[in-house]
Design a protein around this motif. Structure first.
Motif, PDB file in Angstrom:
ATOM      1  N   VAL A  59      61.706   6.737  33.868  1.00  0.00           N
ATOM      2  CA  VAL A  59      61.454   5.531  34.659  1.00  0.00           C
ATOM      3  C   VAL A  59      59.977   5.534  35.045  1.00  0.00           C
ATOM      4  N   SER A  60      59.269   4.475  34.666  1.00  0.00           N
ATOM      5  CA  SER A  60      57.823   4.422  34.905  1.00  0.00           C
ATOM      6  C   SER A  60      57.474   3.262  35.823  1.00  0.00           C
ATOM      7  N   LEU A  61      56.501   3.485  36.657  1.00  0.00           N
ATOM      8  CA  LEU A  61      56.026   2.451  37.575  1.00  0.00           C
ATOM      9  C   LEU A  61      55.520   1.255  36.780  1.00  0.00           C
ATOM     10  N   GLY A  62      55.973   0.041  37.167  1.00  0.00           N
ATOM     11  CA  GLY A  62      55.566  -1.179  36.492  1.00  0.00           C
ATOM     12  C   GLY A  62      56.393  -1.512  35.263  1.00  0.00           C
ATOM     13  N   GLU A  63      57.331  -0.652  34.913  1.00  0.00           N
ATOM     14  CA  GLU A  63      58.152  -0.878  33.717  1.00  0.00           C
ATOM     15  C   GLU A  63      59.159  -2.001  33.958  1.00  0.00           C
ATOM     16  N   SER A  64      59.410  -2.783  32.916  1.00  0.00           N
ATOM     17  CA  SER A  64      60.437  -3.823  32.987  1.00  0.00           C
ATOM     18  C   SER A  64      61.797  -3.159  32.863  1.00  0.00           C
ATOM     19  N   LEU A  65      62.540  -3.128  33.968  1.00  0.00           N
ATOM     20  CA  LEU A  65      63.819  -2.405  34.013  1.00  0.00           C
ATOM     21  C   LEU A  65      64.668  -2.979  35.138  1.00  0.00           C
ATOM     22  N   ALA A  88      54.098   9.363  46.176  1.00  0.00           N
ATOM     23  CA  ALA A  88      54.306   8.314  45.184  1.00  0.00           C
ATOM     24  C   ALA A  88      54.184   8.905  43.786  1.00  0.00           C
ATOM     25  N   LEU A  89      55.087   8.494  42.896  1.00  0.00           N
ATOM     26  CA  LEU A  89      55.112   8.989  41.522  1.00  0.00           C
ATOM     27  C   LEU A  89      54.822   7.854  40.553  1.00  0.00           C
ATOM     28  N   THR A  90      54.181   8.170  39.451  1.00  0.00           N
ATOM     29  CA  THR A  90      53.953   7.153  38.409  1.00  0.00           C
ATOM     30  C   THR A  90      55.123   7.084  37.431  1.00  0.00           C
ATOM     31  N   SER A  91      55.897   8.174  37.330  1.00  0.00           N
ATOM     32  CA  SER A  91      57.066   8.184  36.453  1.00  0.00           C
ATOM     33  C   SER A  91      58.033   9.254  36.922  1.00  0.00           C
ATOM     34  N   TYR A  92      59.268   9.152  36.460  1.00  0.00           N
ATOM     35  CA  TYR A  92      60.308  10.106  36.837  1.00  0.00           C
ATOM     36  C   TYR A  92      61.252  10.261  35.655  1.00  0.00           C
ATOM     37  N   ALA A  93      61.386  11.491  35.148  1.00  0.00           N
ATOM     38  CA  ALA A  93      62.269  11.770  34.012  1.00  0.00           C
ATOM     39  C   ALA A  93      63.648  12.134  34.521  1.00  0.00           C
ATOM     40  N   LEU A  94      64.657  11.401  34.047  1.00  0.00           N
ATOM     41  CA  LEU A  94      66.032  11.681  34.433  1.00  0.00           C
ATOM     42  C   LEU A  94      66.560  12.885  33.664  1.00  0.00           C
ATOM     43  N   GLU A  95      67.651  13.431  34.170  1.00  0.00           N
ATOM     44  CA  GLU A  95      68.340  14.468  33.401  1.00  0.00           C
ATOM     45  C   GLU A  95      68.876  13.815  32.125  1.00  0.00           C
ATOM     46  N   PRO A  96      68.665  14.421  30.952  1.00  0.00           N
ATOM     47  CA  PRO A  96      69.119  13.779  29.713  1.00  0.00           C
ATOM     48  C   PRO A  96      70.628  13.732  29.614  1.00  0.00           C
ATOM     49  N   ALA A  97      71.114  12.736  28.878  1.00  0.00           N
ATOM     50  CA  ALA A  97      72.552  12.565  28.679  1.00  0.00           C
ATOM     51  C   ALA A  97      73.082  13.632  27.733  1.00  0.00           C
ATOM     52  N   ASP A 122      63.294  -7.274  38.667  1.00  0.00           N
ATOM     53  CA  ASP A 122      63.629  -6.504  37.461  1.00  0.00           C
ATOM     54  C   ASP A 122      62.446  -5.727  36.910  1.00  0.00           C
ATOM     55  N   THR A 123      61.626  -5.245  37.822  1.00  0.00           N
ATOM     56  CA  THR A 123      60.494  -4.388  37.468  1.00  0.00           C
ATOM     57  C   THR A 123      60.473  -3.208  38.430  1.00  0.00           C
ATOM     58  N   VAL A 124      60.110  -2.030  37.930  1.00  0.00           N
ATOM     59  CA  VAL A 124      60.010  -0.850  38.790  1.00  0.00           C
ATOM     60  C   VAL A 124      58.782  -1.006  39.672  1.00  0.00           C
ATOM     61  N   ALA A 125      59.029  -1.246  40.963  1.00  0.00           N
ATOM     62  CA  ALA A 125      57.931  -1.513  41.896  1.00  0.00           C
ATOM     63  C   ALA A 125      57.453  -0.250  42.605  1.00  0.00           C
ATOM     64  N   GLY A 126      58.263   0.798  42.595  1.00  0.00           N
ATOM     65  CA  GLY A 126      57.848   2.016  43.269  1.00  0.00           C
ATOM     66  C   GLY A 126      58.767   3.168  42.928  1.00  0.00           C
ATOM     67  N   VAL A 127      58.173   4.376  42.811  1.00  0.00           N
ATOM     68  CA  VAL A 127      58.932   5.610  42.596  1.00  0.00           C
ATOM     69  C   VAL A 127      58.364   6.644  43.551  1.00  0.00           C
ATOM     70  N   THR A 128      59.206   7.198  44.434  1.00  0.00           N
ATOM     71  CA  THR A 128      58.730   8.161  45.426  1.00  0.00           C
ATOM     72  C   THR A 128      59.658   9.361  45.495  1.00  0.00           C
ATOM     73  N   ASN A 129      59.114  10.469  45.934  1.00  0.00           N
ATOM     74  CA  ASN A 129      59.892  11.668  46.223  1.00  0.00           C
ATOM     75  C   ASN A 129      60.246  11.631  47.703  1.00  0.00           C
ATOM     76  N   PRO A 130      61.544  11.489  48.055  1.00  0.00           N
ATOM     77  CA  PRO A 130      61.883  11.325  49.477  1.00  0.00           C
ATOM     78  C   PRO A 130      61.623  12.567  50.312  1.00  0.00           C
ATOM     79  N   ARG A 131      61.518  13.737  49.681  1.00  0.00           N
ATOM     80  CA  ARG A 131      61.237  14.949  50.444  1.00  0.00           C
ATOM     81  C   ARG A 131      59.792  14.981  50.924  1.00  0.00           C
ATOM     82  N   THR A 132      58.886  14.630  50.023  1.00  0.00           N
ATOM     83  CA  THR A 132      57.456  14.718  50.343  1.00  0.00           C
ATOM     84  C   THR A 132      56.820  13.359  50.602  1.00  0.00           C
ATOM     85  N   GLN A 133      57.578  12.272  50.319  1.00  0.00           N
ATOM     86  CA  GLN A 133      57.070  10.908  50.417  1.00  0.00           C
ATOM     87  C   GLN A 133      55.902  10.646  49.460  1.00  0.00           C
TER      88      GLN A 133
END
Length: 850
Positions: free
Chosen positions: A70-76, A143-152, A130-141
């Motif tokens: 998931v990337s910041l600004g991505e259409s999702l 801001a992230l530019t992207s976040y890799a999910l656990e793969p399926a 329908d755009t990724v407007a923000g990605v943050t780490n709630p522990r440290t607050q």
């Protein structure tokens, strides 16, 4: 008083000789029986102890898809992210070993679980329109530019019996699934011991009345004893005694929950393709595409219902019986008070299962086999199926599903076309049925070589032969290597440069060939149509065989062979037929070779695996793949630009007619088989269709392989990673010139209105002749002839781009390329000896084709 009388009577009876004999015999039987019982109890106790001292089930290695990012600004959309999370094993309803997620409007919170190895930190993803407007780490607050999910999880590796199992713990099982199993299989499991004696007595009475053993009285404990400890299925007293003894031993050593967990993992639950399904974990995925914790009430009831006959009650093969059995389980649950009548009525209305997913779409079996083969060179296969490695692969599960659907739809039309071609033939009595067409599809990320989708055949259950690895003549998909070699002449100062608008003669020609019959090679164009003097663009776009061989003879066969070998097409040989693809390559090798055109001349070898880890997270294997620059970026672009014309006006124009309008380049191929290899700036795909008996398919690449390619590439545009492909951009050192295609003159402001096309040249090789000096080139009727040949209207020329192309954001350094001119005929190197198939193709004048 009564007790005294009875004892006195027993003593008098024991005083008789026959009484003493019977009592003695009874005592002996009791002692011997007791001794035998104790002996076998101890024997089976030792067996159970040994069995339970190690994991009861093999711990098969798990194969994971590529992680979604998931990337910041991505259409999702939030719904798409939720789908990705569920496919990766995250759960919203309950705690999952992989992790949990919570959706609140346009915000999704992701909390990884203990089995998350890639995504170990939590994240909050915020959406807007329908755009990724923000990605943050709630522990440290932070801001992230992207976040890799656990793969399926794709699948688990099967053992030598082709059994597949996904182990689950008791606490992972939905309470309604446990209740459904108890109500239909063993209602008092948690109350009785190893044996339900009331049930045994009832079954024995019914067997006596029928005169033969029909009724089973096995408890869940006894089923675990029989199946896990290999006691067999014969209806004999000895087997029942052994089963009872082992069940009693299990009751001594394990809790009821542990016994039920063994039961839930050992059950045979039917077939999925060529694999046998074992356990509720694998069954939940095979039948519903879910983890076991996500099952609904009707799904719980269906799995519980088919335990006693998973093939007889298969929801795919026998849906009526499966529905009846599911409804029987729901009725039993109502009688037991586990669910209400309203819940039963609602569950009865639910569909059995969704449309059956092919193993190609869900498990990617051909891909997994290749992964297994590659990794087993580093890790013994015995460990792969027993020690639960975690294998992280390059596969995109969404693209894999699109590939499976495109192949299935495309083969339906191929089958119809083949049936029509064969309709006039008379089959000999007793002759085998006609060969069915086979297929291969491989898709790569052209900039990394990552294999993102792969189909190795039409049905893995029927044949595990992987056509992606089959050597087949490449046909005209090889021609771009001829044109790239020719365009490299523009880099050398001592040679007359060959450009996109250089001319060739397309006419019947006999080429010298010492290994051919009569010393000559006489190829033919498709349908024997010839166009006279043509440009390189026209020759490649319309796949003109004779013009291409003439070009190959001009630049030299050996340099073409050298380029092909460097790109991975290792069987090419410097003979005239090489130019039109009579030598073989695998679809995987061809896909890797085409990365040089889509990647600025940089070869990216296909790769399947990112890493292999132990169950504890230690990395034990990381493939070392080295890209290699084998073509100058300018030449790669010029060749790609020529291949764009294949789709826009040549043999690949059907893709445009079928609705694929994105910027792309590619090449058809027909050499007994049907090929199409093509790419956008984000995705490369090769499709092959042919017959395993090597007979001529008699369907050209534009009508068998190309429709599959176009459908797959259209679907890929729906995914964020492959959407919005851009025009191929010329690198520094390439200039664009507007040309009048009728006479190859440069179009200037003073020229009269005329048809205009934009051609590209290595700086310094562009033409300078203006419209004041016409040079007739294209014969009258060429375009009309092309329309007759391909049964399609040619596309109108695109609007001219700016005279000076915009510079690339990243400057690629030129690469020195050495080209040896063709040696004189008298000293041409002797080609290697051909095989029988190659000789046969040359004898009949085969090769190339659209």
């Amino acid at each position: 008083m009564k007790l005294t009388i009875k004892a006195h009577g027993l003593a008098r009876w024991a005083a008789w000789p026959i009484g003493r004999a019977l009592l003695t015999l009874g005592l002996i039987v009791f002692v011997l029986g007791g001794a035998a019982f104790i002996h076998y109890y101890n024997v089976y106790a030792a067996v159970i102890d040994r069995r339970l001292s190690h994991p009861v089930f093999d711990q098969p290695s798990l194969v994971f898809a590529a992680p979604q990012t998931v990337s910041l600004g991505e259409s999702l959309t939030p719904a798409t992210l939720v789908q990705w999370l569920q496919e990766a094993g995250y759960s919203q309803r309950q705690a999952s070993p992989v992790g949990r997620y919570v959706r609140a409007g346009d915000m999704i919170t992701i909390q990884p679980g203990p089995e998350a190895y890639r995504a170990t930190a939590p994240a909050v993803v915020q959406f807007q329109a329908d755009t990724v407007a923000g990605v943050t780490n709630p522990r440290t607050q932070a801001a992230l530019t992207s976040y890799a999910l656990e793969p399926a999880l794709l699948t688990s590796l099967f053992n030598e019996k082709r059994e597949k199992r996904r182990l689950v713990h008791y606490q992972d099982l939905p309470p309604q699934l446990i209740q459904a199993v108890l109500d239909i299989e063993d209602q008092t499991f948690f109350q009785h011991g190893a044996v339900n004696w009331w049930r045994v007595a009832g079954a024995a009475w019914r067997d006596l009345r029928s005169g033969r053993p029909e009724q089973g009285a096995s408890t869940i404990d006894m089923q675990v004893a029989r199946n896990i400890f290999g006691l067999g299925f014969q209806r004999t007293f000895r087997r029942k005694l052994e089963e009872t003894l082992v069940a009693m031993e299990l009751e001594e050593r394990l809790t009821k929950q542990q016994i039920f967990e063994l039961y839930a993992n050992q059950l045979y639950m039917g077939q999925h393709g060529s694999y046998s399904i074992h356990g509720f974990g694998e069954a939940a995925d095979a039948y519903f595409g879910k983890t076991v914790g996500e099952l609904t009430l009707p799904e719980d009831a269906l799995l519980a219902g088919i335990i006693h006959g998973p093939n007889l009650d298969s929801p795919y093969r026998h849906p009526k019986r499966a529905r009846a059995r599911r409804d029987q389980v729901l009725e039993a649950m109502v009688r037991a008070g586990a669910i209400t009548e309203a819940q039963r009525a609602a569950a009865n209305q639910a569909p059995l299962v969704s449309e059956p997913a092919s193993t190609e779409a869900s498990d990617a079996p051909y891909f997994v086999d290749m992964v297994r083969d590659r990794i087993s060179e580093k890790i013994p296969e015995s460990k792969l199926t027993t020690q639960r490695y975690r294998i992280y692969t390059t596969l995109d599960p969404n693209l894999q599903a699109y590939a499976a659907q495109a192949v299935a739809d495309g083969l339906k039309q191929v089958d119809k076309d083949l049936a029509a071609l064969r309709a006039h033939r008379r089959r000999r009595p007793g002759a085998p049925p006609p060969e069915r067409a086979q297929v291969a599809l491989v898709a790569l990320d052209p900039h990394t070589g990552a294999v993102v989708a792969l189909i190795g055949g039409r049905n893995y259950a029927l044949s595990q032969f992987n056509h992606v690895l089959a050597e087949r003549p490449t046909g005209s998909t090889f021609k771009p290597f001829v044109y790239a070699t020719a365009l490299e002449t523009g880099l050398l100062p001592n040679l007359t440069p060959i450009t996109q608008t250089s001319t060739l003669m397309d006419e019947p020609t006999a080429f010298p060939c010492p290994t051919c019959r009569g010393g000559e090679y006489k190829p033919a164009n498709f349908e024997n149509l010839y166009f006279g003097k043509v440009t390189l663009r026209t020759a490649l776009a319309h796949s003109l065989n004779n013009a291409t061989i003439s070009l190959a003879e001009e630049v030299g066969l050996q340099p073409i062979t050298d380029l092909a070998h460097a790109a991975g097409i290792v069987h090419a040989q410097p003979t005239p037929s090489e130019a039109i693809g009579t030598y073989t390559a695998t679809p995987l090798a061809l896909a890797g070779a085409y990365t040089i055109f889509d990647n600025g001349g940089l070869l990216e070898p296909p790769q399947l695996v990112y890493a292999v880890q132990t169950d504890g997270g230690a990395t034990v294997y990381t493939p070392q793949v080295q890209p290699k620059q084998i073509l100058d970026p300018r030449v790669a672009f010029l060749t790609t630009n020529l291949m764009e014309s294949v789709l826009d006006e040549g043999t690949g124009i059907r893709a445009r007619a079928d609705g694929f309008t994105a910027p792309a380049a590619g090449k058809t191929g027909t050499e007994n088989d049907s090929w199409f290899a093509g790419f956008t700036d984000k995705l490369l795909c090769v499709v092959w269709v042919g017959l395993d008996n090597y007979h001529d398919l008699k369907i050209e690449g534009a009508h068998a392989a190309l429709p599959i390619w176009a459908e797959f590439m259209k679907d890929a545009l729906n995914l964020p990673a492959y959407a919005n492909p851009q025009q191929f951009q010329p690198p520094p050192g390439v200039v664009a010139v507007q040309i009048n295609p009728q006479n190859q003159s440069v179009v200037t402001a003073t020229c009269p209105a005329a048809q205009v096309e934009t051609d590209y040249y290595i700086a310094g090789t562009q033409p300078t002749q203006s419209c004041s000096h016409p040079l007739p080139l294209v014969p009258h009727g060429l375009i009309a002839g092309a329309e007759r040949l391909f049964h399609l209207k040619t596309a109108p020329p695109p609007p001219p781009p700016p005279a000076a192309p915009p510079p690339l954001p990243k400057v690629i350094a030129p690469v020195a390329v050495t080209i040896r001119p063709a040696p004189p005929a008298a000293v041409k190197p002797k080609p290697k000896k051909r095989g029988f198939l190659s000789k046969l193709l040359h004898a009949i004048g085969g090769g190339g084709g659209p």
